[in-house]
Scaffold this motif. Sequence first.
Motif, PDB file in Angstrom:
ATOM      1  N   SER A  71       2.630 -48.921 -51.711  1.00  0.00           N
ATOM      2  CA  SER A  71       0.707 -49.343 -52.141  1.00  0.00           C
ATOM      3  C   SER A  71      -0.349 -48.501 -53.376  1.00  0.00           C
ATOM      4  O   SER A  71       0.297 -47.119 -53.311  1.00  0.00           O
ATOM      5  CB  SER A  71      -0.654 -49.637 -51.328  1.00  0.00           C
ATOM      6  OG  SER A  71      -0.770 -49.057 -50.791  1.00  0.00           O
ATOM      7  N   GLY A  72      -1.306 -48.952 -54.933  1.00  0.00           N
ATOM      8  CA  GLY A  72      -2.048 -48.009 -54.938  1.00  0.00           C
ATOM      9  C   GLY A  72      -2.671 -47.497 -53.701  1.00  0.00           C
ATOM     10  O   GLY A  72      -3.325 -47.768 -53.037  1.00  0.00           O
ATOM     11  N   PRO A  73      -2.660 -45.653 -53.934  1.00  0.00           N
ATOM     12  CA  PRO A  73      -4.544 -45.089 -53.408  1.00  0.00           C
ATOM     13  C   PRO A  73      -5.673 -45.964 -53.407  1.00  0.00           C
ATOM     14  O   PRO A  73      -5.495 -46.172 -54.351  1.00  0.00           O
ATOM     15  CB  PRO A  73      -3.704 -44.011 -53.622  1.00  0.00           C
ATOM     16  CG  PRO A  73      -3.346 -43.967 -55.274  1.00  0.00           C
ATOM     17  CD  PRO A  73      -2.335 -45.248 -55.127  1.00  0.00           C
ATOM     18  N   HIS A  74      -6.734 -45.466 -52.369  1.00  0.00           N
ATOM     19  CA  HIS A  74      -7.358 -46.323 -52.602  1.00  0.00           C
ATOM     20  C   HIS A  74      -8.598 -44.899 -52.441  1.00  0.00           C
ATOM     21  O   HIS A  74      -7.963 -43.777 -51.871  1.00  0.00           O
ATOM     22  CB  HIS A  74      -7.640 -46.497 -50.950  1.00  0.00           C
ATOM     23  CG  HIS A  74      -7.422 -47.701 -50.468  1.00  0.00           C
ATOM     24  ND1 HIS A  74      -7.714 -48.224 -49.482  1.00  0.00           N
ATOM     25  CD2 HIS A  74      -6.329 -48.160 -50.696  1.00  0.00           C
ATOM     26  CE1 HIS A  74      -6.743 -49.702 -49.743  1.00  0.00           C
ATOM     27  NE2 HIS A  74      -6.018 -49.797 -50.572  1.00  0.00           N
ATOM     28  N   ARG A  75      -9.504 -45.296 -53.161  1.00  0.00           N
ATOM     29  CA  ARG A  75      -9.887 -43.964 -53.711  1.00  0.00           C
ATOM     30  C   ARG A  75     -10.835 -43.216 -52.517  1.00  0.00           C
ATOM     31  O   ARG A  75     -11.305 -42.202 -52.881  1.00  0.00           O
ATOM     32  CB  ARG A  75     -11.069 -44.204 -54.721  1.00  0.00           C
ATOM     33  CG  ARG A  75     -11.822 -43.340 -55.090  1.00  0.00           C
ATOM     34  CD  ARG A  75     -12.501 -44.042 -56.657  1.00  0.00           C
ATOM     35  NE  ARG A  75     -11.391 -44.016 -58.545  1.00  0.00           N
ATOM     36  CZ  ARG A  75     -11.528 -44.902 -58.932  1.00  0.00           C
ATOM     37  NH1 ARG A  75     -11.749 -46.257 -58.797  1.00  0.00           N
ATOM     38  NH2 ARG A  75     -10.822 -44.773 -59.741  1.00  0.00           N
ATOM     39  N   ASP A  76     -11.228 -44.235 -51.439  1.00  0.00           N
ATOM     40  CA  ASP A  76     -11.715 -44.178 -50.960  1.00  0.00           C
ATOM     41  C   ASP A  76     -11.209 -43.376 -49.661  1.00  0.00           C
ATOM     42  O   ASP A  76     -11.659 -42.594 -48.077  1.00  0.00           O
ATOM     43  CB  ASP A  76     -13.103 -45.298 -49.710  1.00  0.00           C
ATOM     44  CG  ASP A  76     -11.504 -45.713 -49.631  1.00  0.00           C
ATOM     45  OD1 ASP A  76     -10.728 -45.866 -49.369  1.00  0.00           O
ATOM     46  OD2 ASP A  76     -12.399 -47.602 -48.822  1.00  0.00           O
ATOM     47  N   ARG A  77     -10.131 -42.988 -50.129  1.00  0.00           N
ATOM     48  CA  ARG A  77      -8.462 -42.120 -48.835  1.00  0.00           C
ATOM     49  C   ARG A  77      -7.994 -43.264 -47.883  1.00  0.00           C
ATOM     50  O   ARG A  77      -7.691 -42.498 -46.901  1.00  0.00           O
ATOM     51  CB  ARG A  77      -9.213 -40.874 -48.794  1.00  0.00           C
ATOM     52  CG  ARG A  77      -8.975 -39.212 -49.996  1.00  0.00           C
ATOM     53  CD  ARG A  77      -9.369 -38.762 -49.745  1.00  0.00           C
ATOM     54  NE  ARG A  77      -9.345 -37.802 -50.877  1.00  0.00           N
ATOM     55  CZ  ARG A  77      -8.954 -36.682 -50.749  1.00  0.00           C
ATOM     56  NH1 ARG A  77      -9.035 -35.955 -49.474  1.00  0.00           N
ATOM     57  NH2 ARG A  77      -9.558 -36.006 -51.944  1.00  0.00           N
ATOM     58  N   ALA A  78      -8.967 -44.497 -47.471  1.00  0.00           N
ATOM     59  CA  ALA A  78      -8.606 -45.576 -46.849  1.00  0.00           C
ATOM     60  C   ALA A  78      -6.862 -45.967 -46.928  1.00  0.00           C
ATOM     61  O   ALA A  78      -6.959 -47.490 -46.598  1.00  0.00           O
ATOM     62  CB  ALA A  78      -9.591 -46.550 -46.153  1.00  0.00           C
ATOM     63  N   ASP A  79      -6.166 -45.322 -46.920  1.00  0.00           N
ATOM     64  CA  ASP A  79      -4.947 -45.695 -47.239  1.00  0.00           C
ATOM     65  C   ASP A  79      -3.858 -46.525 -45.814  1.00  0.00           C
ATOM     66  O   ASP A  79      -2.886 -47.124 -45.875  1.00  0.00           O
ATOM     67  CB  ASP A  79      -3.914 -44.874 -47.958  1.00  0.00           C
ATOM     68  CG  ASP A  79      -4.544 -44.270 -49.104  1.00  0.00           C
ATOM     69  OD1 ASP A  79      -4.441 -45.535 -50.087  1.00  0.00           O
ATOM     70  OD2 ASP A  79      -5.040 -43.263 -49.192  1.00  0.00           O
ATOM     71  N   ARG A 124      -4.515 -47.838 -41.925  1.00  0.00           N
ATOM     72  CA  ARG A 124      -5.576 -48.958 -41.156  1.00  0.00           C
ATOM     73  C   ARG A 124      -6.085 -48.803 -40.155  1.00  0.00           C
ATOM     74  O   ARG A 124      -7.096 -48.235 -40.036  1.00  0.00           O
ATOM     75  CB  ARG A 124      -5.357 -50.253 -41.225  1.00  0.00           C
ATOM     76  CG  ARG A 124      -4.976 -51.046 -42.864  1.00  0.00           C
ATOM     77  CD  ARG A 124      -3.759 -52.258 -42.716  1.00  0.00           C
ATOM     78  NE  ARG A 124      -2.767 -52.022 -42.198  1.00  0.00           N
ATOM     79  CZ  ARG A 124      -1.821 -52.599 -42.048  1.00  0.00           C
ATOM     80  NH1 ARG A 124      -2.354 -54.212 -42.166  1.00  0.00           N
ATOM     81  NH2 ARG A 124      -0.912 -52.249 -41.733  1.00  0.00           N
ATOM     82  N   TYR A 161      -4.656 -37.067 -59.213  1.00  0.00           N
ATOM     83  CA  TYR A 161      -5.267 -38.087 -57.972  1.00  0.00           C
ATOM     84  C   TYR A 161      -6.326 -37.346 -57.542  1.00  0.00           C
ATOM     85  O   TYR A 161      -7.235 -38.476 -57.385  1.00  0.00           O
ATOM     86  CB  TYR A 161      -4.224 -37.855 -56.818  1.00  0.00           C
ATOM     87  CG  TYR A 161      -3.919 -38.148 -55.380  1.00  0.00           C
ATOM     88  CD1 TYR A 161      -4.472 -39.632 -55.353  1.00  0.00           C
ATOM     89  CD2 TYR A 161      -5.032 -37.692 -54.720  1.00  0.00           C
ATOM     90  CE1 TYR A 161      -4.484 -40.146 -54.318  1.00  0.00           C
ATOM     91  CE2 TYR A 161      -5.444 -37.656 -53.249  1.00  0.00           C
ATOM     92  CZ  TYR A 161      -5.446 -39.272 -53.170  1.00  0.00           C
ATOM     93  OH  TYR A 161      -5.397 -39.812 -51.844  1.00  0.00           O
ATOM     94  N   ARG A 197      -3.073 -48.010 -65.384  1.00  0.00           N
ATOM     95  CA  ARG A 197      -3.996 -49.385 -64.742  1.00  0.00           C
ATOM     96  C   ARG A 197      -5.671 -48.481 -64.950  1.00  0.00           C
ATOM     97  O   ARG A 197      -6.208 -47.849 -64.977  1.00  0.00           O
ATOM     98  CB  ARG A 197      -4.252 -48.176 -63.303  1.00  0.00           C
ATOM     99  CG  ARG A 197      -2.880 -49.086 -62.446  1.00  0.00           C
ATOM    100  CD  ARG A 197      -3.052 -48.739 -61.068  1.00  0.00           C
ATOM    101  NE  ARG A 197      -2.410 -48.927 -60.712  1.00  0.00           N
ATOM    102  CZ  ARG A 197      -1.555 -48.179 -59.062  1.00  0.00           C
ATOM    103  NH1 ARG A 197      -2.683 -47.711 -58.347  1.00  0.00           N
ATOM    104  NH2 ARG A 197       0.107 -48.778 -58.499  1.00  0.00           N
TER     105      ARG A 197
END
Length: 106
Positions: free
Chosen positions: A65-73, A75, A91, A103
């Motif tokens: 998946s695309g990485p999350h900016r909040d680093r919550a990759d 769950r 990054y 993107r």
Amino acid sequence: MPERIMFVQLKTGHNTDRGPAWISRVRFSKSWQTAYWHGHTLRRGQGMADANFYNVETHEEYWLSGPHRDRADVRYSNVRPQIDDDVREVYEAFLGGAPLPGRHHG
């Protein structure tokens, strides 16, 4: 061939969200059904419980998946991805608010 910086996590052989993970450059086929990453060929799969791609040779399952900016990759764990050297600068800029290459909105 489209290329993206992605979050990649190995799912096979690990409890939920506890497999090793990477922030890496991933190349995709024109149809986006096949991904090429770290010398592996991954194919988009259907009906997998916690994955969206599988290795065509080993049948190991992965989540891309695309990485999350909040680093919550992930769950359900605190696994932090290993960041490949060739994407580290881009990054880190993304974490600071810059869009990822390819993107326009991050």
